[in-house]
Design an enzyme around this catalytic site. Structure first.
Site, PDB file in Angstrom:
ATOM      1  N   ASP A 107       3.417  -8.471  -2.054  1.00  0.00           N
ATOM      2  CA  ASP A 107       3.041  -8.103  -3.095  1.00  0.00           C
ATOM      3  C   ASP A 107       3.816  -7.653  -4.408  1.00  0.00           C
ATOM      4  OD1 ASP A 107       3.196  -5.849  -1.462  1.00  0.00           O
ATOM      5  OD2 ASP A 107       1.043  -5.177  -1.735  1.00  0.00           O
ATOM      6  N   ASP A 112      -3.614  -3.451  -1.219  1.00  0.00           N
ATOM      7  CA  ASP A 112      -4.591  -2.737  -0.668  1.00  0.00           C
ATOM      8  C   ASP A 112      -5.702  -2.357  -1.469  1.00  0.00           C
ATOM      9  OD1 ASP A 112      -2.754  -3.002   1.296  1.00  0.00           O
ATOM     10  OD2 ASP A 112      -2.011  -0.770   1.377  1.00  0.00           O
ATOM     11  N   TYR A 118       9.903   0.790   5.117  1.00  0.00           N
ATOM     12  CA  TYR A 118       9.298   0.124   4.100  1.00  0.00           C
ATOM     13  C   TYR A 118      10.113   0.061   2.760  1.00  0.00           C
ATOM     14  CZ  TYR A 118       5.249  -1.204   0.819  1.00  0.00           C
ATOM     15  OH  TYR A 118       4.512  -2.146   0.126  1.00  0.00           O
ATOM     16  N   GLU A 152       2.319 -10.813   3.853  1.00  0.00           N
ATOM     17  CA  GLU A 152       2.991  -9.527   4.150  1.00  0.00           C
ATOM     18  C   GLU A 152       4.280  -9.280   3.388  1.00  0.00           C
ATOM     19  OE1 GLU A 152       0.576  -7.369   5.050  1.00  0.00           O
ATOM     20  OE2 GLU A 152       0.375  -8.164   6.901  1.00  0.00           O
TER      21      GLU A 152
HETATM   22  C1  GLA Z   1       1.199  -1.785   2.721  1.00  0.00           C
HETATM   23  C2  GLA Z   1       1.257  -1.599   1.260  1.00  0.00           C
HETATM   24  C3  GLA Z   1       1.107  -2.826   0.734  1.00  0.00           C
HETATM   25  C4  GLA Z   1       1.708  -3.939   1.281  1.00  0.00           C
HETATM   26  C5  GLA Z   1       1.727  -4.046   2.713  1.00  0.00           C
HETATM   27  C6  GLA Z   1       2.556  -4.938   3.127  1.00  0.00           C
HETATM   28  O1  GLA Z   1       0.201  -1.893   3.077  1.00  0.00           O
HETATM   29  O2  GLA Z   1       0.491  -0.766   0.789  1.00  0.00           O
HETATM   30  O3  GLA Z   1       1.233  -2.558  -0.943  1.00  0.00           O
HETATM   31  O4  GLA Z   1       3.218  -4.117   0.907  1.00  0.00           O
HETATM   32  O5  GLA Z   1       2.102  -2.967   3.135  1.00  0.00           O
HETATM   33  O6  GLA Z   1       2.033  -6.372   2.992  1.00  0.00           O
END
Ligand code: GLA
Length: 386
Positions: free
Chosen positions: A40, A176, A228, A37
């Protein structure tokens, strides 16, 4: 909308609304991330899989540059937009996603015509299961085919990321859409986010007598919000101070040195990413050698790291994780971006009801909104249905 509409029903509804049959129907799944998590966008490793909940689009290209869109799940009615001169930030709610990918494809010099679109989805909205990427991946698959652009999956991944980052304004990574576009039945997608190399890793919980429960806490999250973005900024700061291109380049052996160079908060953010990358690699190895029944401790450690070091959990997620563990799950963690959304709990089949009951009870006792609990298995990635 929580139940999937049949493909032919969707096509018939399209005909009713737009007065002609669609050129086709495409579907793309949401995702659950098993582990990895916030790694990416640090060019690290992730291990998500496509789930059996999908967005479907019936779509027909037009001979002008107008877009008309309707969803089966309400909100915004029939949305009309003009592709020429489309600016980032346009659209509202779900309509931003089809517009965002059309914009991103045009930005890559794909000649995108106007289109009529009917959208249906049974990926729960705001549950951290990538309902937005499911829509984007269904639409981009349709447009990639109908325009004859023929872009490879890796390019579609980057185009959807640009749609999210620039058009929608959410600074997300590539996990995702990679799961949605490149997932396969029975497989988790082990993705190296630096070069988009994918290895499919069999993940058959059932064969090990397990189920993967998703606990949707009903706490909605928004990646466009500050949490985020501020985590991402901390990671970039950490990488800069440590003199690397991305935190992917920092191994666990450098953490001690890092503690002398970084402020306390940045150190904890960096420690999460560095140890999480390591946990992804360990999980892939263990799945290959011992199977799903042996990854519980890694899931638990991932949650603790997100709760204490990355600070992206919330009381509902922590309660879901702690309660499912005490009621018999062999490992549990929040999944997705955090600050709400869903937790996953890897649970022996015989313990499933006990875990469900315990979580529902604990939420009621805490005065939280009742969670939604369901099982998921790795399912096919985006494809054309009709
Ligand atoms: C969201 C983002 C992804 C990733 C996750 C955390 O889903 O869209 O790109 O960063 O959070 O792992």
């Amino acid at each position: 909308m929580s139940t999937a509409t049949d493909t032919s029903v969707l096509a018939a509804r399209f005909q009713e609304v737009f007065g002609a049959a669609p050129d086709g129907v495409w579907q793309a799944p949401g995702r659950v991330n098993l582990i990895g998590e916030h790694t990416d966008y640090n060019e690290g490793f992730v291990l998500p899989f496509a789930i059996d909940k999908t967005a479907k689009v019936a779509l027909r290209v037009r001979d002008d540059s107008t877009v008309r869109m309707l969803s089966t799940f309400g909100g915004h009615g029939l949305v009309e937009a003009e592709l020429n001169g489309l600016e980032p930030g346009s659209g509202q709610g779900w309509s931003r996603y089809p517009l965002g990918v059309a914009w991103a494809l045009k930005d890559r010099d794909v000649n995108v015509p106007g289109f009529d679109l009917l959208l249906d989805s049974d990926v729960p909205l705001g549950a951290g299961l990538s309902s937005s990427h499911a829509i984007e991946c269904a639409v981009i698959s349709a447009l990639n085919e109908l325009t004859g652009a023929g872009l490879a999956a890796e390019e579609l991944v980057l185009a959807t990321q640009r749609a999210e980052n620039v058009f929608v304004g959410a600074p997300t990574g590539i996990m995702d859409q990679s799961a949605s576009l490149r997932g396969a039945k029975g497989q988790a997608v082990f993705l190296d986010c630096r070069d988009q190399h994918v290895e499919l890793v069999p993940f058959d919980a059932e064969a090990s007598g397990l189920v993967l429960l998703v606990i949707d806490t009903k706490v909605s999250h928004s990646h466009a919000d500050g949490g985020y973005a501020s985590r991402r900024a901390s990671c970039e700061l950490g990488a800069e101070i440590l003199g690397v291109k991305a935190l992917r380049d920092v191994g666990v052996e450098r953490l001690e040195e890092a503690s002398g160079l970084l402020d306390e908060t940045t150190l904890r953010r960096v420690r999460h990413v560095v140890t999480e990358n390591d946990r992804v690699l360990q999980t892939v190895e263990i799945l290959g050698t011992q199977g799903p029944a042996s990854i519980g401790a890694l899931l638990d450690a991932s949650h603790v790291s997100m709760r204490d070091d990355f600070e992206i959990s919330c009381p509902e997620l922590d309660l879901a994780v702690d309660t499912s563990r005490s009621a018999g799950a062999i490992g549990a963690r929040m999944t997705g971006g955090g600050f709400g959304g869903s937790a996953i709990a890897l649970t022996p089949v015989g313990q499933e009801q006990q875990v469900r009951d315990a979580v529902v009870r604990s939420f009621a006792e805490a005065g939280f909104t009742a969670p939604d609990i369901f099982t998921v298995t790795p399912a096919a990635g985006a494809r054309r249905l009709a």
